[in-house]
Scaffold this motif. Structure first.
Motif, PDB file in Angstrom:
ATOM      1  N   MET A   1      18.715  46.047  73.351  1.00  0.00           N
ATOM      2  CA  MET A   1      19.493  46.265  74.566  1.00  0.00           C
ATOM      3  C   MET A   1      18.626  46.003  75.790  1.00  0.00           C
ATOM      4  O   MET A   1      19.021  45.326  76.723  1.00  0.00           O
ATOM      5  CB  MET A   1      19.999  47.702  74.596  1.00  0.00           C
ATOM      6  N   ALA A   2      17.368  46.480  75.729  1.00  0.00           N
ATOM      7  CA  ALA A   2      16.497  46.348  76.897  1.00  0.00           C
ATOM      8  C   ALA A   2      16.228  44.884  77.236  1.00  0.00           C
ATOM      9  O   ALA A   2      16.116  44.534  78.400  1.00  0.00           O
ATOM     10  CB  ALA A   2      15.182  47.067  76.651  1.00  0.00           C
ATOM     11  N   ALA A   4      18.005  42.283  77.402  1.00  0.00           N
ATOM     12  CA  ALA A   4      18.980  41.555  78.211  1.00  0.00           C
ATOM     13  C   ALA A   4      18.567  41.509  79.679  1.00  0.00           C
ATOM     14  O   ALA A   4      18.879  40.565  80.387  1.00  0.00           O
ATOM     15  CB  ALA A   4      20.349  42.194  78.087  1.00  0.00           C
ATOM     16  N   SER A   5      17.834  42.511  80.145  1.00  0.00           N
ATOM     17  CA  SER A   5      17.463  42.522  81.553  1.00  0.00           C
ATOM     18  C   SER A   5      16.019  42.109  81.786  1.00  0.00           C
ATOM     19  O   SER A   5      15.577  42.028  82.917  1.00  0.00           O
ATOM     20  CB  SER A   5      17.667  43.916  82.144  1.00  0.00           C
ATOM     21  N   GLU A   6      15.285  41.856  80.741  1.00  0.00           N
ATOM     22  CA  GLU A   6      13.914  41.431  80.935  1.00  0.00           C
ATOM     23  C   GLU A   6      13.884  39.989  81.424  1.00  0.00           C
ATOM     24  O   GLU A   6      14.790  39.213  81.141  1.00  0.00           O
ATOM     25  CB  GLU A   6      13.136  41.517  79.605  1.00  0.00           C
ATOM     26  N   PRO A   7      12.812  39.621  82.176  1.00  0.00           N
ATOM     27  CA  PRO A   7      12.689  38.211  82.547  1.00  0.00           C
ATOM     28  C   PRO A   7      12.611  37.382  81.264  1.00  0.00           C
ATOM     29  O   PRO A   7      12.050  37.812  80.263  1.00  0.00           O
ATOM     30  CB  PRO A   7      11.377  38.162  83.328  1.00  0.00           C
ATOM     31  N   HIS A  16      14.715  28.608  71.164  1.00  0.00           N
ATOM     32  CA  HIS A  16      15.966  29.322  71.401  1.00  0.00           C
ATOM     33  C   HIS A  16      17.023  28.371  71.957  1.00  0.00           C
ATOM     34  O   HIS A  16      18.181  28.378  71.522  1.00  0.00           O
ATOM     35  CB  HIS A  16      15.697  30.460  72.395  1.00  0.00           C
TER      36      HIS A  16
ATOM     37  N   HIS B  16      25.948  48.196  83.528  1.00  0.00           N
ATOM     38  CA  HIS B  16      25.058  47.818  82.438  1.00  0.00           C
ATOM     39  C   HIS B  16      23.691  48.490  82.588  1.00  0.00           C
ATOM     40  O   HIS B  16      23.129  49.032  81.633  1.00  0.00           O
ATOM     41  CB  HIS B  16      24.908  46.294  82.439  1.00  0.00           C
ATOM     42  N   LEU B  20      21.506  51.041  80.302  1.00  0.00           N
ATOM     43  CA  LEU B  20      20.145  50.739  79.859  1.00  0.00           C
ATOM     44  C   LEU B  20      19.206  51.909  80.092  1.00  0.00           C
ATOM     45  O   LEU B  20      18.449  52.319  79.213  1.00  0.00           O
ATOM     46  CB  LEU B  20      19.584  49.549  80.648  1.00  0.00           C
ATOM     47  N   LEU B  39      10.426  50.432  79.860  1.00  0.00           N
ATOM     48  CA  LEU B  39      11.290  50.364  78.679  1.00  0.00           C
ATOM     49  C   LEU B  39      12.487  49.448  78.886  1.00  0.00           C
ATOM     50  O   LEU B  39      13.014  48.872  77.938  1.00  0.00           O
ATOM     51  CB  LEU B  39      11.788  51.769  78.298  1.00  0.00           C
ATOM     52  N   THR B  40      12.943  49.325  80.145  1.00  0.00           N
ATOM     53  CA  THR B  40      14.166  48.575  80.402  1.00  0.00           C
ATOM     54  C   THR B  40      13.902  47.208  80.991  1.00  0.00           C
ATOM     55  O   THR B  40      14.805  46.374  81.042  1.00  0.00           O
ATOM     56  CB  THR B  40      15.068  49.331  81.390  1.00  0.00           C
ATOM     57  N   GLY B  41      12.665  46.967  81.488  1.00  0.00           N
ATOM     58  CA  GLY B  41      12.398  45.702  82.172  1.00  0.00           C
ATOM     59  C   GLY B  41      12.934  45.658  83.591  1.00  0.00           C
ATOM     60  O   GLY B  41      12.891  44.614  84.234  1.00  0.00           O
TER      61      GLY B  41
END
Ligand code: ZN
Ligand code: ZN
Lengths: 413, 413
Positions: A1-2, A4-7, A16, B16, B20, B39-41
């Protein structure tokens, strides 16, 4: 889940994106680069580069050449073209990559080659009684068969990127280091065999690491990909040879179970205090509805202990044989009722050794499905009969390699 | 797959990110804003804003206040604090939001309130024979029970964001418009009842739409979240009242089946040509191992047809009662062997009406599990007995609301 928001990480980015673009082409059949950009959210420039790489690697080809792609001339024709005009659609190419599926069962070996279209390009059965043979001897013969298949594929311009092996037993994924262990294959008499080591010793090395699975699971997938399973919803595919094998397709995918041991319909209990089974239980389905069990129950109505002789006895209307198969059908029906009620299945596919017996088995099976499950859900589960025959496990194994390759083309680029 | 590479959409972005951040706090217990950012970016500034919103909305609280959070004073104490210092850890708060779980079965109604810690805050059983009551009358009484529970929650500073209802029958998700239909609840005599309409007519409206599910599924989840199921791997939870209910936990989640009908262990066939079942099949497990079936088989050994009288007869060593339960145990064992072999399960939990009978049932069940499945997998599946008792379905229903809320706090922010 995390994540998705990471660079976006650049490691693995190209791999990919190759998957993304090929996935869009697989799902949509024939697409232009512009459409592929829309479908993937990538820029047209990026997509053009990726399509060029996929074309160069033989995964896709101009869509107008697709009709020729299965033919032997397709490779030469395409390789001179380069990535093609940006407005021209591309499609998956069946001309370069293939998956090799192998299967071992009590009665022989089989092999199947599929291209990336899922089209059969070569197949062979070696009839052999494997019931008392050591794993090493079988693997050596399997190596010979595999080399013949690779030669036949090569003669058509195809390279097998990997192979998958279907085995008639409990293939456990808990072997450690991601390795599998064949815990028990009752009809081969094999226990705790390490397929990876056998394959490494006797099979030609290919680009992808080999995959090993249960034959019934591969057969169930083959029905889904190119048989009667395509439109059935969730189903169980059940077949009989010396034992009984079943594979579960749920949500379009194989349901393997956490340890890869799911689908053991043959050891569902259908008779309290019934016949002792090799598994240790009493009254397992396998004791009533395997080909061997039907042959025993048919007694002297069957001239010799073969599936062909059983079929002849049924066709001739011999009463003990008819009663044995009727009994087997009721037992299969009972086990299927349990499976449907536990798993919420829509349909059943009879495959393998059950196919020629379907005219006699279907009645009692259909009756069982109509009663409880039919009433509980308002409509009886559908009963279908396989059209893939003897090759279903090897075909499913080959399809599994093809799917792996299409999901991650970077494995061989 | 395509979405992973698309530019992030700003619609729904805050929702969202709230999920997160709360998810990270749920999984890690007590975290600082800096750790939540890792943890979430997300950036620390973004996280601080989100934590402030979650604190304001009562989802999280300073972790050092957590020990007080369950007490009645916690809400007032916390609301004056604001988002707190950036270095101070925050944790999930049990002080504001709750989930209400309700259950209807043949013998009564039950209700359970859980806070966001999964701590029980209120519960009640209404004993009532529902076997011949109309759905509307039961729903009206359920509405009264729900209002009492909401009052008791309110007195502790808690607001129930939603409710879930556990029903003893086949809850089918194919009702159209995302609605469910209770196809058949044999022990209530209900057929094709629309729970959503009943709840809308009789229950107080809450923020989240109500959820309806099978009681056995909710009980299985309750075991996973706060009972013996927490460390068991994949398991089946089986319980008996008038009928038999079972729920499957696979990969930590409920396995519902595509139509929500999975887990019908009670209609697995254990006796060929056995007793006719309400479902239309013959020889269903329910005909041998429900409480009613055991009472019938125990005959005059049992003074009156109640579970308590059966237990008394067993304790007194009455032979017909002992034989009836022994027989039931063998039948449960047989159905479980089928379930384990089909689904690759690690364990079994006996719950509900089986709990007091476990001293007599466990032996034959354990024997069945040790034989076939034990030999096939090298180790026998684990057998556990529930410790949650009568409240398991309502507790699981309440837990389901809490999980929905923690997964998507924006539902009520
Ligand atoms: Zn067996
Ligand atoms: Zn039934």
């Amino acid at each position: 889940m995390a994540q998705a928001s990471e660079p976006v990480r650049h490691t693995g980015m190209r791999e990919h994106n190759l998957s993304l673009v090929l996935g869009a082409i697989v799902r949509h059949g024939s697409v232009t680069r512009a459409r592929a950009a829309e479908l993937t959210g990538l820029t047209k420039t990026t997509v053009s580069g990726l399509v060029a790489a996929l074309t160069e690697a033989g995964f896709v080809a101009p869509a107008d050449a697709r009709a020729d792609a299965d033919g032997p001339g397709a490779r030469g024709e395409r390789s001179g073209r380069g990535p093609g005009r940006p407005g021209a659609p591309v499609a998956v190419s069946g001309a370069r990559h293939a998956g090799l599926g192998l299967a071992v069962d009590a009665d022989g070996l089989s092999a199947f080659v599929l291209d990336l279209h899922g089209t059969a390009r070569a197949h062979e059965v070696v009839v052999r009684d494997n019931r008392t043979r050591a794993p090493d001897a079988v693997a050596a013969e399997l190596g010979d068969l595999a080399r013949r298949m690779l030669d036949r594929a090569g003669a058509q311009g195809l390279t097998a990127a990997g192979l998958a092996l279907a085995l008639p037993g409990l293939v456990d994924r808990r072997g450690g280091d991601g390795r599998t262990v064949l815990r028990f294959a009752p009809n081969l008499g094999w226990r705790n065999v390490a397929p990876d080591a056998l394959l490494a010793a006797h099979l030609p090395p290919l680009r992808l690491p080999p995959e090993t699975g249960n034959e019934a699971n591969f057969a169930a997938l083959a029905e889904r990909w190119s048989g009667v399973g395509a439109g059935l919803g969730d189903y169980i595919h059940v077949s009989a040879e010396v034992g009984i094998g079943a594979g579960l397709i749920i949500g379009g995918e194989l349901f393997r179970g956490t340890h890869g041991l799911a689908g053991e319909l043959g050891h569902c209990l259908v008779e309290p205090d019934g016949a002792l089974c090799g598994c240790g239980s009493r009254g397992c389905l396998e004791q009533y509805a395997s080909i061997d069990a039907m042959l025993r129950a048919a007694g002297s109505d069957v001239a010799e202990p073969t599936a062909a002789a059983l079929l002849a006895a049924l066709t001739a209307g011999r009463p003990t044989a008819l009663a044995a198969v009727e009994r087997a059908g009721r037992a299969v029906g009972a086990a299927l009722v349990s499976a449907i009620n536990l798993l919420d299945l829509d349909a059943v596919v009879l495959g393998g050794g059950y196919v020629p017996l379907a005219p006699w088995l279907s009645g009692p099976v259909r009756d069982a499905l109509a009663r409880g499950p039919g009433r509980l859900r308002g409509t009886a589960p559908h009963l279908a009969v396989s059209t893939l025959g003897r090759y279903a496990p090897a075909r499913g194994a080959a399809g599994s390699v093809v799917r792996r390759l299409l999901a991650d083309p970077a494995l061989v680029i």
